[in-house]
Design a protein around this motif. Structure first.
Motif, PDB file in Angstrom:
ATOM      1  N   ALA A   1       0.836  -1.208   0.000  1.00 28.49           N
ATOM      2  CA  ALA A   1       0.000   0.000   0.000  1.00 28.49           C
ATOM      3  C   ALA A   1       0.867   1.253   0.000  1.00 28.49           C
ATOM      4  CB  ALA A   1      -0.926  -0.012   1.210  1.00 28.49           C
ATOM      5  N   LEU A   2       1.913   1.285   0.827  1.00 28.70           N
ATOM      6  CA  LEU A   2       2.781   2.458   0.900  1.00 28.70           C
ATOM      7  C   LEU A   2       3.575   2.645  -0.392  1.00 28.70           C
ATOM      8  CD1 LEU A   2       4.045   2.095   4.577  1.00 28.70           C
ATOM      9  CD2 LEU A   2       2.470   3.828   3.693  1.00 28.70           C
ATOM     10  N   ILE A   3       4.000   1.547  -0.994  1.00 29.80           N
ATOM     11  CA  ILE A   3       4.709   1.646  -2.273  1.00 29.80           C
ATOM     12  C   ILE A   3       3.780   2.191  -3.356  1.00 29.80           C
ATOM     13  CG2 ILE A   3       5.743   0.277  -4.146  1.00 29.80           C
ATOM     14  CD1 ILE A   3       6.931  -1.542  -1.969  1.00 29.80           C
ATOM     15  N   ALA A   4       2.534   1.729  -3.351  1.00 30.48           N
ATOM     16  CA  ALA A   4       1.564   2.219  -4.340  1.00 30.48           C
ATOM     17  C   ALA A   4       1.319   3.716  -4.162  1.00 30.48           C
ATOM     18  CB  ALA A   4       0.247   1.451  -4.213  1.00 30.48           C
ATOM     19  N   ILE A   5       1.273   4.173  -2.919  1.00 33.09           N
ATOM     20  CA  ILE A   5       1.111   5.614  -2.675  1.00 33.09           C
ATOM     21  C   ILE A   5       2.303   6.380  -3.227  1.00 33.09           C
ATOM     22  CG2 ILE A   5       1.061   7.378  -0.873  1.00 33.09           C
ATOM     23  CD1 ILE A   5      -0.585   5.386   0.808  1.00 33.09           C
TER      24      ILE A   5
ATOM     25  N   SER B   1      -8.399   3.168  -6.853  1.00 32.74           N
ATOM     26  CA  SER B   1      -8.329   1.817  -7.431  1.00 32.74           C
ATOM     27  C   SER B   1      -6.903   1.421  -7.761  1.00 32.74           C
ATOM     28  CB  SER B   1      -9.202   1.747  -8.692  1.00 32.74           C
ATOM     29  OG  SER B   1      -8.618   2.484  -9.758  1.00 32.74           O
ATOM     30  N   ARG B   2      -5.999   2.394  -7.847  1.00 26.34           N
ATOM     31  CA  ARG B   2      -4.594   2.091  -8.155  1.00 26.34           C
ATOM     32  C   ARG B   2      -3.808   1.692  -6.906  1.00 26.34           C
ATOM     33  NH1 ARG B   2      -5.172   6.888 -11.392  1.00 26.34           N
ATOM     34  NH2 ARG B   2      -3.827   8.114  -9.990  1.00 26.34           N
ATOM     35  N   LEU B   3      -4.437   1.787  -5.733  1.00 26.36           N
ATOM     36  CA  LEU B   3      -3.768   1.373  -4.504  1.00 26.36           C
ATOM     37  C   LEU B   3      -3.879  -0.141  -4.336  1.00 26.36           C
ATOM     38  CD1 LEU B   3      -5.009   4.162  -2.061  1.00 26.36           C
ATOM     39  CD2 LEU B   3      -2.884   4.088  -3.389  1.00 26.36           C
ATOM     40  N   HIS B   4      -3.079  -0.666  -3.415  1.00 24.24           N
ATOM     41  CA  HIS B   4      -3.122  -2.103  -3.160  1.00 24.24           C
ATOM     42  C   HIS B   4      -4.490  -2.474  -2.580  1.00 24.24           C
ATOM     43  CE1 HIS B   4      -1.663  -6.100  -2.313  1.00 24.24           C
ATOM     44  NE2 HIS B   4      -1.975  -5.976  -1.033  1.00 24.24           N
ATOM     45  N   PRO B   5      -5.111  -3.542  -3.074  1.00 24.57           N
ATOM     46  CA  PRO B   5      -6.450  -3.918  -2.578  1.00 24.57           C
ATOM     47  C   PRO B   5      -6.437  -4.209  -1.079  1.00 24.57           C
ATOM     48  CG  PRO B   5      -5.900  -5.126  -4.573  1.00 24.57           C
ATOM     49  CD  PRO B   5      -4.644  -4.424  -4.143  1.00 24.57           C
TER      50      PRO B   5
END
Length: 477
Positions: free
Chosen positions: A248-252, A297-301
């Motif tokens: 999640a943090l990497i996606a942010i 939607s681009r964040l980790h589910p």
């Protein structure tokens, strides 16, 4: 405009001091009608209460409660004439306890200067008002005010520190960016001045991020309001494993520059819950719901989420401010240390995902960017315009001031702060999160604007003159 009144009053005070005695007892003798003293046990305990009881040992000789501008001026004139140091208290939420002082001085509480007046798309707010009072006054209008995330926070100190808001990204920037005019009493009480872009423009610039207690005593501020959406939406996402938190943090980090400004995405890593938990709090409005949903939607589910909707901003921010379970007035002694960052590097995402957080601590990243970045770093005194997040570690320790627990909290907070700075993304510390232990504080708070602030400070409140001074005062270093 400078209002030069009260010359006779100043002369009378000076004459009395010459014939009486100086110091805090001399000040009390002149301000007895406004003062709450230690012998008024219950009233005094309420009067000296501050948000962070770490500094509750600093008991002033008395607390003065001015009822109007002339009372504020009298407090400052008496303090100057008697050589007495004062602290000014708006809401009392200074993390470093700078709205308190010891028994050699007194506190000027702005509690009774709390008028809020709405006219069309502007609101004029006295510095003793809280943001809850502002939101309440505006709530029935078609507008919303860009202000504090916690309704109990006072307007005066908050706005002089810049003041980021849940609305900052999409509604025009920091709270100080919405200011059209300030009214201030000068530091020794001589004058009442107005500051706008055309009148005393140097002071107008400095009050937008130069920090409370530096230039004088703020009486009121006129703020531009923003059009209110139909609904405020709050969606919370939760991650309870190291792997999911890291993703999640990497996606942010990967999407940070692409988030629509209409999305405010606060990040929190909780220790208080007794288990490691990462939460993402997405705040947006119905006006841009589709764009925000696409970005999320681009964040980790996540398998844990909830969504709430509000038509009242006051109701929304009241609920949102409780998201970590804090009562925002004198919970327990706390220590807060942080810095603003302009990115979320991969190594930082991994570091925080793997970090063991003590049960006494909370790590938070408050979303910035958006309209805050529409201003150049020198356009106002608030310099850190490239910041995407304000990171801080919030640590609390036992109410009996357990020294070992306090040391543990400070050690952990300092460690996380150092790790963030070493990652290369830090751009300075937020002046509203004052930290008595912060090294190189002048550069951290003000960056390249510090030299200009020193010149303005020397004009309006020179170091060593008058009663309005504290240990992180502009010009001391």
């Amino acid at each position: 405009m400078i209002r030069r009144t009260g010359i006779k009053l100043r002369a009378l005070i000076a004459e009395r001091m010459f014939n009486s005695y100086s110091g805090v007892q001399g000040a009390l003798s002149e301000l007895r009608d406004l003062a709450i003293t230690p012998d008024q046990t219950e009233a005094y305990a309420k009067a000296v209460r501050i948000y962070n009881p770490t500094y509750a040992y600093e008991h002033p000789a008395f607390v003065a409660f001015p009822n109007n501008v002339d009372d504020v001026r009298r407090c400052l004139q008496v303090a100057h004439a008697t050589g007495t140091r004062i602290a000014v208290k708006s809401g009392g939420h200074s993390f470093a306890g700078f709205s308190a002082t010891d028994s050699s001085g007194f506190v000027v509480s702005m509690k009774y200067l709390n008028d809020v007046s709405v006219r069309d798309d502007t609101v004029t707010v006295q510095s003793g008002a809280t943001w809850g009072e502002v939101y309440s006054a505006v709530d029935s209008t078609p507008y919303v005010a860009v202000g504090g995330c916690v309704p109990a926070v006072g307007v005066g100190g908050y706005i002089q520190g810049g003041g980021y808001s849940l609305l900052s990204r999409a509604y025009g920037g920091l709270a100080c960016d919405k200011a059209r005019a300030f009214t201030m009493v000068t530091a020794c009480g001589e004058d009442v001045v107005k500051a706008t872009k055309d009148e005393n423009p140097d002071l107008f610039w400095a009050l937008k991020g130069g920090g409370g207690g530096n230039f004088g005593v703020l009486i009121d501020v006129e703020l531009q309001l923003s059009k209110k959406p139909n609904r405020f939406i709050w969606k919370r996402l939760g991650y309870d494993t190291t792997e999911s938190s890291e993703k999640a943090l990497i996606a942010i980090g990967n999407n940070l520059s692409m988030f629509p400004k209409e999305l405010n995405l606060d990040i929190a890593l909780h220790g208080f819950t007794g288990r490691k938990l990462l939460t993402l709090d997405a705040v947006y409005s119905d006006h841009h719901e589709d764009d925000v949903k696409e970005a999320l939607s681009r964040l980790h589910p996540t398998t844990e989420s909830s969504t709430k909707s509000y038509t009242s901003f006051l109701e929304f921010v009241t609920e949102y401010s409780k998201k970590h379970g804090f009562v925002h007035y004198e919970v327990e002694p706390v220590y807060v240390k942080g810095t603003m960052i302009n990115s979320m590097p991969l190594q930082l995402a991994t570091y925080f995902a793997e970090l063991d957080i003590p049960s006494e601590c909370l790590i938070e990243f408050v979303h910035m960017g958006g309209d805050i970045m529409a201003y150049e770093s020198g356009e106002t005194a608030f310099a850190a315009r490239t910041a995407q997040y304000s990171f801080y570690t919030y640590g609390r320790f036992s109410g009996n001031h357990d020294a070992s627990k306090r040391d543990e909290v400070i050690k952990f907070a300092t460690s996380t702060y150092n790790s963030v700075r070493e990652s290369g993304c830090a751009v300075g510390s937020y002046i509203n999160y004052t930290d008595r232990l912060l090294e190189n504080w002048a550069q951290e708070y003000y960056g390249a604007n510090y030299e200009r602030l020193c010149k303005i400070k020397n004009k309006w409140n020179p170091v060593g003159r008058g009663p309005l001074h504290f240990e992180q005062e502009i010009g001391l270093t």
